[in-house]
Design an enzyme around this catalytic site. Structure first.
Site, PDB file in Angstrom:
ATOM      1  N   GLY A 160       0.834  -1.199   0.000  1.00 34.20           N
ATOM      2  CA  GLY A 160       0.000   0.000   0.000  1.00 34.20           C
ATOM      3  C   GLY A 160       0.861   1.238   0.000  1.00 34.20           C
ATOM      4  O   GLY A 160       2.086   1.178  -0.176  1.00 34.20           O
TER       5      GLY A 160
ATOM      6  N   GLY B  90       1.065   5.295   1.964  1.00 29.28           N
ATOM      7  CA  GLY B  90       0.553   6.279   2.907  1.00 29.28           C
ATOM      8  C   GLY B  90       1.254   7.602   2.737  1.00 29.28           C
ATOM      9  O   GLY B  90       1.954   7.834   1.743  1.00 29.28           O
ATOM     10  N   GLY B  91       1.072   8.493   3.724  1.00 32.49           N
ATOM     11  CA  GLY B  91       1.692   9.802   3.657  1.00 32.49           C
ATOM     12  C   GLY B  91       3.206   9.728   3.659  1.00 32.49           C
ATOM     13  O   GLY B  91       3.887  10.586   3.107  1.00 32.49           O
ATOM     14  N   PHE B  92       3.726   8.697   4.303  1.00 33.00           N
ATOM     15  CA  PHE B  92       5.178   8.497   4.372  1.00 33.00           C
ATOM     16  C   PHE B  92       5.736   8.091   3.015  1.00 33.00           C
ATOM     17  O   PHE B  92       6.797   8.528   2.591  1.00 33.00           O
ATOM     18  CB  PHE B  92       5.444   7.404   5.409  1.00 33.00           C
ATOM     19  CG  PHE B  92       6.895   7.022   5.591  1.00 33.00           C
ATOM     20  CD1 PHE B  92       7.654   7.602   6.580  1.00 33.00           C
ATOM     21  CD2 PHE B  92       7.475   6.050   4.795  1.00 33.00           C
ATOM     22  CE1 PHE B  92       8.980   7.237   6.753  1.00 33.00           C
ATOM     23  CE2 PHE B  92       8.794   5.679   4.961  1.00 33.00           C
ATOM     24  CZ  PHE B  92       9.547   6.281   5.949  1.00 33.00           C
ATOM     25  N   GLY B  93       5.005   7.252   2.317  1.00 28.84           N
ATOM     26  CA  GLY B  93       5.473   6.684   1.058  1.00 28.84           C
ATOM     27  C   GLY B  93       4.959   5.263   0.926  1.00 28.84           C
ATOM     28  O   GLY B  93       4.103   4.822   1.692  1.00 28.84           O
TER      29      GLY B  93
ATOM     30  N   VAL C  79       4.671   1.102   1.021  1.00 31.15           N
ATOM     31  CA  VAL C  79       4.991   0.058   1.998  1.00 31.15           C
ATOM     32  C   VAL C  79       5.108  -1.270   1.253  1.00 31.15           C
ATOM     33  O   VAL C  79       4.254  -1.604   0.429  1.00 31.15           O
ATOM     34  CB  VAL C  79       3.896  -0.051   3.081  1.00 31.15           C
ATOM     35  CG1 VAL C  79       4.285  -1.104   4.121  1.00 31.15           C
ATOM     36  CG2 VAL C  79       3.664   1.289   3.749  1.00 31.15           C
TER      37      VAL C  79
ATOM     38  N   LYS D 269       8.688   0.474   5.078  1.00 32.20           N
ATOM     39  CA  LYS D 269       8.135   1.769   4.672  1.00 32.20           C
ATOM     40  C   LYS D 269       9.271   2.589   4.079  1.00 32.20           C
ATOM     41  O   LYS D 269      10.292   2.828   4.716  1.00 32.20           O
ATOM     42  CB  LYS D 269       7.501   2.475   5.868  1.00 32.20           C
ATOM     43  CG  LYS D 269       6.296   1.717   6.393  1.00 32.20           C
ATOM     44  CD  LYS D 269       5.474   2.531   7.364  1.00 32.20           C
ATOM     45  CE  LYS D 269       4.220   1.771   7.762  1.00 32.20           C
ATOM     46  NZ  LYS D 269       3.315   2.569   8.611  1.00 32.20           N
TER      47      LYS D 269
ATOM     48  N   ASP E   5      -4.470  10.488  14.584  1.00 30.84           N
ATOM     49  CA  ASP E   5      -5.058   9.947  13.349  1.00 30.84           C
ATOM     50  C   ASP E   5      -5.468   8.495  13.550  1.00 30.84           C
ATOM     51  O   ASP E   5      -5.183   7.627  12.727  1.00 30.84           O
ATOM     52  CB  ASP E   5      -4.065  10.073  12.191  1.00 30.84           C
ATOM     53  CG  ASP E   5      -4.759   9.929  10.828  1.00 30.84           C
ATOM     54  OD1 ASP E   5      -5.998  10.063  10.772  1.00 30.84           O
ATOM     55  OD2 ASP E   5      -4.059   9.680   9.833  1.00 30.84           O
TER      56      ASP E   5
END
Length: 352
Positions: free
Chosen positions: A34, A36-39, A41, A55, A152
């Site tokens: 998937g 996310g905001g981090f980048g 995974v 991640k 969050d």
């Protein structure tokens, strides 16, 4: 050559980039879990057979090496059975990677809201998930050395292991509070609509009670099997909390419970959990319980639960989809909020 990142625990493992590339098949799309905001995974497998989740900090991220290191130093100090465990990291060239334990059943949302998989979450499993999330939040708020507000908390940030035990993940928007700090104010609201407490969504005020509100929404989702965001009642948009309160106050609380559970769950226990959830989503944060109080209410059938007030606030006035208002900077933690950006004091002396 990887960058050394010493920590106080002495348990942080530093992975070479080549090790991670081999484990993830060079970050192949087939291994991608998937984004996310981090980048992105990725799933990986080390040479000893251990499965991991990697991640990868996006090249477009505003995080620098110093901020990344600071975040890793904070995360590694948090160890709890209901928090996803950080195994190590890698900083090599332009790559910044975090290596976590792999969670076989991915996010709670992927199971709870999937018509084909939701049957895996029978009543005992759902009760266990609620209790596990409560334990993890209590640790973050009151037992860890850092005193963390997650900001969050939502179904997709609760990961499930092979036995469906829950672990809180994704601390990209989390904040550290001082020992005597009660409340803080920010100008940039981050998080996910539908889970945001009213004082946070409207005024940028957040406290430990902000997480309690999100936990209450999450409880209602777990009990009902329905998403709060985009929830519709009689063909008009309405968030889950006021719908749940109306049913509960009219003595029809069991109508809220997921239909696949109604024949197997104890009615008294189900109604008790609904009432606890409604306490958590009260508009006034002072009326919401602390997570320690929530744990006591969950554990005891003899403690009288206060009567919750009708929730009047709905984040659906802002949005009806489950999306973040602002993407978090990463998977670590932002700095402690001791004052608002306007210079006004952020911490108040009022008791919790």
């Amino acid at each position: 050559m990887s960058v050394s990142m010493p920590d106080n625990s002495g348990e942080m493992q530093h992975f070479n980039l080549s090790t991670i590339e081999t484990a993830t098949n060079n970050f192949s799309d087939a291994n991608k879990l998937g984004e996310g905001g981090f980048g992105p995974v990725y799933k990986g497998k080390l040479t000893d057979g251990k499965e991991i989740a990697v991640k990868r900090l996006s090249m477009n991220s505003k995080q620098g090496l110093k901020e990344f290191k600071n975040e890793v130093m904070l995360i590694v100090k948090l160890q709890h059975r209901n928090l996803v465990r950080l195994l190590g990291c890698c900083v090599e060239g332009e790559e910044k990677l975090l290596v976590y334990e792999y969670m076989a059943n991915a996010g709670l949302d992927a199971v709870l809201f999937d018509p084909a998989r939701c049957t895996e979450l029978h009543w005992a499993k759902r009760a266990n998930i609620i209790n596990g999330i409560a334990r993890g939040l209590q640790y973050l708020h009151e037992e860890s050395r850092l005193k963390i507000i997650h900001r969050d908390l939502k179904a997709s940030n609760i990961l499930l292991d092979a036995e469906m035990n829950p672990k809180i993940s994704d601390f990209g928007t989390a904040r550290i509070f001082g020992d005597n700090q009660i409340e803080a104010n920010i100008n940039r609201v981050v998080g996910t609509y539908g889970y945001m407490a009213p004082e946070y969504a409207m005024e940028g005020l957040f406290s430990f009670k902000t997480d309690v509100y999100s936990f209450g929404v999450l409880m209602l989702e777990i009990l009902s099997g329905k998403k709060n965001s985009g929830f519709y009642y009689l063909e008009r948009a309405q968030s889950l909390p006021p719908h749940a309160w109306r049913l509960w106050s009219e003595g029809r609380g069991m109508e809220l419970i997921d239909q696949i559970l109604v024949d197997t769950c104890p009615e008294n226990e189900a109604l008790r959990l609904i009432q606890i959830a409604l306490l958590c989503v009260q508009e006034d944060p002072n009326l919401r319980p602390t997570m320690t109080s929530v744990r006591l209410l969950l554990a005891s059938k003899s403690i009288n639960i206060p009567q919750p007030l009708a929730p009047t606030f709905s984040t659906n006035r802002f949005a009806t989809s489950d999306r973040s208002s602002t993407t978090g900077a990463g998977i670590g933690f932002a700095t402690s909020d001791r004052s608002s950006k306007s210079g006004a004091p952020a911490a108040f002396a009022a008791s919790d």
